[in-house]
Design a protein around this motif. Structure first.
Motif, PDB file in Angstrom:
ATOM      1  N   GLY A  37      55.170  63.602  71.532  1.00 15.10           N
ATOM      2  CA  GLY A  37      54.804  64.937  70.640  1.00 15.10           C
ATOM      3  C   GLY A  37      56.139  65.665  70.414  1.00 15.10           C
ATOM      4  N   THR A  38      57.160  65.324  70.590  1.00 16.97           N
ATOM      5  CA  THR A  38      58.290  66.205  70.171  1.00 16.97           C
ATOM      6  C   THR A  38      59.360  65.173  69.433  1.00 16.97           C
ATOM      7  N   LYS A  39      59.825  65.734  68.246  1.00 16.34           N
ATOM      8  CA  LYS A  39      60.931  64.888  67.750  1.00 16.34           C
ATOM      9  C   LYS A  39      62.326  65.199  68.169  1.00 16.34           C
ATOM     10  N   LEU A  40      62.484  65.854  69.218  1.00 16.10           N
ATOM     11  CA  LEU A  40      63.865  65.777  69.831  1.00 16.10           C
ATOM     12  C   LEU A  40      63.963  65.278  71.083  1.00 16.10           C
ATOM     13  N   GLN A  41      64.235  63.767  71.084  1.00 16.03           N
ATOM     14  CA  GLN A  41      64.316  62.915  72.040  1.00 16.03           C
ATOM     15  C   GLN A  41      65.552  63.067  72.947  1.00 16.03           C
ATOM     16  N   LEU A  42      66.513  63.400  72.057  1.00 22.33           N
ATOM     17  CA  LEU A  42      67.979  63.579  72.574  1.00 22.33           C
ATOM     18  C   LEU A  42      68.541  64.668  71.895  1.00 22.33           C
ATOM     19  N   PRO A  43      69.644  65.404  72.424  1.00 22.39           N
ATOM     20  CA  PRO A  43      70.330  66.556  71.835  1.00 22.39           C
ATOM     21  C   PRO A  43      71.008  66.129  70.511  1.00 22.39           C
ATOM     22  N   SER A  44      71.475  64.968  70.357  1.00 30.31           N
ATOM     23  CA  SER A  44      72.087  64.379  69.026  1.00 30.31           C
ATOM     24  C   SER A  44      71.062  64.045  68.150  1.00 30.31           C
ATOM     25  N   VAL A  53      66.294  75.614  70.476  1.00 31.52           N
ATOM     26  CA  VAL A  53      65.044  75.245  71.564  1.00 31.52           C
ATOM     27  C   VAL A  53      65.569  75.755  72.816  1.00 31.52           C
ATOM     28  N   MET A  54      66.790  75.577  73.161  1.00 35.00           N
ATOM     29  CA  MET A  54      67.274  76.028  74.494  1.00 35.00           C
ATOM     30  C   MET A  54      67.296  77.506  74.629  1.00 35.00           C
ATOM     31  N   ARG A  55      67.632  77.881  73.435  1.00 35.70           N
ATOM     32  CA  ARG A  55      67.494  79.378  73.552  1.00 35.70           C
ATOM     33  C   ARG A  55      66.312  80.150  73.650  1.00 35.70           C
ATOM     34  N   LEU A  56      65.515  79.507  72.629  1.00 37.71           N
ATOM     35  CA  LEU A  56      63.995  79.866  72.967  1.00 37.71           C
ATOM     36  C   LEU A  56      63.383  79.679  74.264  1.00 37.71           C
ATOM     37  N   ASN A  57      63.613  78.777  74.930  1.00 37.97           N
ATOM     38  CA  ASN A  57      63.115  78.433  76.200  1.00 37.97           C
ATOM     39  C   ASN A  57      63.837  79.331  77.249  1.00 37.97           C
ATOM     40  N   SER A 252      52.428  89.129  73.136  1.00 35.67           N
ATOM     41  CA  SER A 252      52.715  88.974  71.469  1.00 35.67           C
ATOM     42  C   SER A 252      54.123  88.352  71.271  1.00 35.67           C
ATOM     43  N   ALA A 253      55.452  88.605  72.036  1.00 41.56           N
ATOM     44  CA  ALA A 253      56.511  87.855  72.054  1.00 41.56           C
ATOM     45  C   ALA A 253      56.328  86.778  72.594  1.00 41.56           C
ATOM     46  N   SER A 254      55.696  86.545  73.638  1.00 38.78           N
ATOM     47  CA  SER A 254      55.683  85.074  74.073  1.00 38.78           C
ATOM     48  C   SER A 254      54.765  84.006  73.253  1.00 38.78           C
ATOM     49  N   GLN A 255      54.025  84.657  72.339  1.00 41.57           N
ATOM     50  CA  GLN A 255      53.372  83.814  71.240  1.00 41.57           C
ATOM     51  C   GLN A 255      54.045  83.415  70.320  1.00 41.57           C
ATOM     52  N   THR A 256      54.883  84.442  69.968  1.00 45.54           N
ATOM     53  CA  THR A 256      55.864  84.228  68.892  1.00 45.54           C
ATOM     54  C   THR A 256      56.866  83.151  69.078  1.00 45.54           C
ATOM     55  N   VAL A 257      57.595  83.136  70.489  1.00 42.88           N
ATOM     56  CA  VAL A 257      58.577  82.317  70.804  1.00 42.88           C
ATOM     57  C   VAL A 257      57.928  80.808  71.045  1.00 42.88           C
ATOM     58  N   LYS A 258      56.517  80.817  71.418  1.00 41.31           N
ATOM     59  CA  LYS A 258      56.045  79.478  71.383  1.00 41.31           C
ATOM     60  C   LYS A 258      55.938  78.768  69.985  1.00 41.31           C
ATOM     61  N   THR A 259      55.405  79.634  69.156  1.00 39.94           N
ATOM     62  CA  THR A 259      55.182  79.189  67.796  1.00 39.94           C
ATOM     63  C   THR A 259      56.692  78.860  67.130  1.00 39.94           C
ATOM     64  N   THR A 261      59.170  77.655  68.718  1.00 47.44           N
ATOM     65  CA  THR A 261      59.567  76.472  69.754  1.00 47.44           C
ATOM     66  C   THR A 261      59.026  75.178  69.214  1.00 47.44           C
ATOM     67  N   SER A 262      57.597  75.684  68.978  1.00 45.89           N
ATOM     68  CA  SER A 262      56.895  74.249  68.425  1.00 45.89           C
ATOM     69  C   SER A 262      57.253  74.166  66.930  1.00 45.89           C
ATOM     70  N   GLY A 263      57.540  75.024  66.082  1.00 51.89           N
ATOM     71  CA  GLY A 263      57.902  74.598  64.810  1.00 51.89           C
ATOM     72  C   GLY A 263      59.333  73.615  64.612  1.00 51.89           C
ATOM     73  N   LEU A 264      60.058  73.856  66.167  1.00 48.81           N
ATOM     74  CA  LEU A 264      61.416  73.273  66.087  1.00 48.81           C
ATOM     75  C   LEU A 264      60.968  71.831  66.491  1.00 48.81           C
ATOM     76  N   GLN A 265      60.436  71.782  67.435  1.00 49.19           N
ATOM     77  CA  GLN A 265      60.250  70.421  68.215  1.00 49.19           C
ATOM     78  C   GLN A 265      59.179  69.768  68.306  1.00 49.19           C
ATOM     79  N   ASP A 266      58.074  70.191  67.856  1.00 43.99           N
ATOM     80  CA  ASP A 266      56.884  69.730  67.918  1.00 43.99           C
ATOM     81  C   ASP A 266      56.507  68.540  66.471  1.00 43.99           C
ATOM     82  N   ILE A 267      56.144  67.429  66.490  1.00 44.28           N
ATOM     83  CA  ILE A 267      55.801  66.609  65.356  1.00 44.28           C
ATOM     84  C   ILE A 267      54.656  67.041  64.578  1.00 44.28           C
ATOM     85  N   ASP A 268      54.718  66.621  63.657  1.00 37.73           N
ATOM     86  CA  ASP A 268      53.537  66.339  62.533  1.00 37.73           C
ATOM     87  C   ASP A 268      52.669  65.191  62.956  1.00 37.73           C
TER      88      ASP A 268
END
Length: 303
Positions: A37-44, A53-57, A252-259, A261-268
Motif C-alpha cells: 500500500g505504499t510506494k516508498l519501499q526503500l529510502p532510495s 515522511v520521516m519528518r511528518l511521522n 485538526s493538526a493530526s488529521q492534516t499530518v496524516k493527509t 503523509t498519505s499523499g507522499l507514501q500511499d499508492i493510487d
C-alpha cells in the motif's frame, strides 16, 4: 568510415536476458507497492519524499503525545472540579447550620446535634482535600506524601491541620509546542492551612455551638472559604477551556499530518493495478522474444 560492431548470438542473448530481468524487476516493484500500500519501499525509491515522511511521522508522534497530555490533564481537572463542587455544597450546608445555631431558641441538645453535623462536614472536607487521581494528590502540587492534609494534635489535645504541598510547585501538562496548562490546584489557597484552614474554622464553630455561644460571628470566615473555593472552580473551568481548545487544534493538526503523509507514501491502487497489468503484458512479450532468441542450436547454424 565507421565500422559496425560484430553482433553475436551471445550478445543478443545477453541483451534479451537483461531486458527480461528489467521487466521482471519493474513488475516485482509494482507488486510490492500493491501488497504494502505504499510506494516508498526503500529510502532510495524517493529520498526527498522519505525525508518528508520521516519528518511528518515525528510530528505525528509529538501530536499524539500532546493529545495524551491533554487527556490526562482533563482527567485531573475533572477530578478537581468534582471535589470543589462537593466542597461548595458542604460549605453552604455548614453556613446554613451556623446561621441556625445563632437562633436563641435552640436548646443544648439541638445545638449539639448541629455541632455533630458540622464535625461531619469537616471530615468530608478533609476527604475532598485529600482527593487523588491515579495515586497523586490533586491539591498538593508535586508532593508525593499521599495526602494533601494530615491531622495531628497540639499540646492541648486540639486537632491541627498541616498542608503537605510543596510551596510554589504545580503539575503542568504540555499540550502544544508553546502551551502548558496547570492541572492541579493549590490546596492551601482553597482550604487554607493550620489555624486559618476551613477545618479549623469548622472546629471553632462546633466548639462554640457546644459551649452555648453564638457561631454566626464566624460566618465571615466561612464566606471567605466559600469564595476561595468558588474562585478556584472558576480557574479550573478556565484551564479546562484551554485544554478543550488545544484538543480541537491537535485533532485538526493530526488529521492534516496524516493527509500529507498519505499523499507522499500511499499508492493510487487503481493506477498501480493498471501499471501492473501493462507490465505483465510487456513481460509476457519479453518472454516470447527471449524464447525465440534462445531457440537456435548448433544444428541451426550448420544448415
Amino acid at each position: 568510415m565507421s565500422m559496425l560492431g560484430r553482433v553475436t548470438q551471445q550478445t543478443v542473448q545477453a541483451s534479451s536476458l537483461r531486458n527480461l530481468q528489467s521487466n521482471l524487476s519493474r513488475m516485482a516493484t509494482l507488486q510490492a507497492q500493491m501488497s504494502s500500500g505504499t510506494k516508498l519501499q526503500l529510502p532510495s525509491d524517493d529520498p526527498s519524499a522519505t525525508s518528508d515522511v520521516m519528518r511528518l511521522n515525528a510530528s505525528a508522534r509529538q501530536l499524539d503525545q500532546f493529545g495524551r497530555n491533554a487527556s490526562d490533564g482533563t482527567s485531573w481537572l475533572t477530578t478537581i472540579d468534582t471535589a470543589l463542587s462537593s466542597t461548595t455544597t458542604a460549605l453552604q450546608r455548614a453556613r446554613d447550620l451556623t446561621v441556625q445555631g445563632g437562633n436563641g431558641a435552640y436548646g443544648l441538645t439541638s445545638r449539639q446535634a448541629l455541632a455533630t453535623e458540622i464535625a461531619g462536614i469537616r471530615d468530608d472536607l478533609l476527604k475532598q482535600a485529600n482527593t487523588t487521581f491515579l495515586g497523586r494528590t490533586v491539591f498538593a502540587g508535586t508532593a508525593n506524601t499521599g495526602a494533601a492534609y494530615t491531622v495531628g494534635t497540639d499540646a492541648s489535645g486540639n486537632p491541627t491541620y498541616t498542608f503537605n504541598g510543596v510551596a510554589g510547585s504545580s503539575v503542568q501538562r504540555q499540550v502544544g509546542t508553546d502551551t502548558q496548562v496547570r492541572v492541579d490546584s493549590d490546596g492551601a489557597a482553597v482550604f487554607g492551612n493550620g489555624t486559618s484552614s476551613v477545618f479549623a474554622t469548622l472546629d471553632t464553630i462546633a466548639s462554640t455551638l457546644n459551649a452555648g455561644g453564638d457561631p454566626t460571628q464566624y460566618l465571615s470566615q466561612l464566606d471567605g472559604h466559600l469564595n476561595a473555593v468558588t474562585n478556584e472552580a472558576a480557574s479550573v473551568g478556565s484551564r479546562q477551556r484551554v485544554l478543550d481548545a488545544s484538543t480541537a487544534d491537535l485533532t485538526s493538526a493530526s488529521q492534516t499530518v496524516k493527509t500529507q503523509t498519505s499523499g507522499l507514501q500511499d499508492i493510487d491502487l487503481a493506477e498501480v493495478i493498471m501499471q501492473l497489468k501493462s507490465q505483465e503484458v510487456a513481460y509476457q512479450g519479453a518472454l516470447g522474444a527471449t524464447g525465440r532468441v534462445l531457440q537456435p542450436t548448433l544444428m541451426d547454424f550448420l544448415k
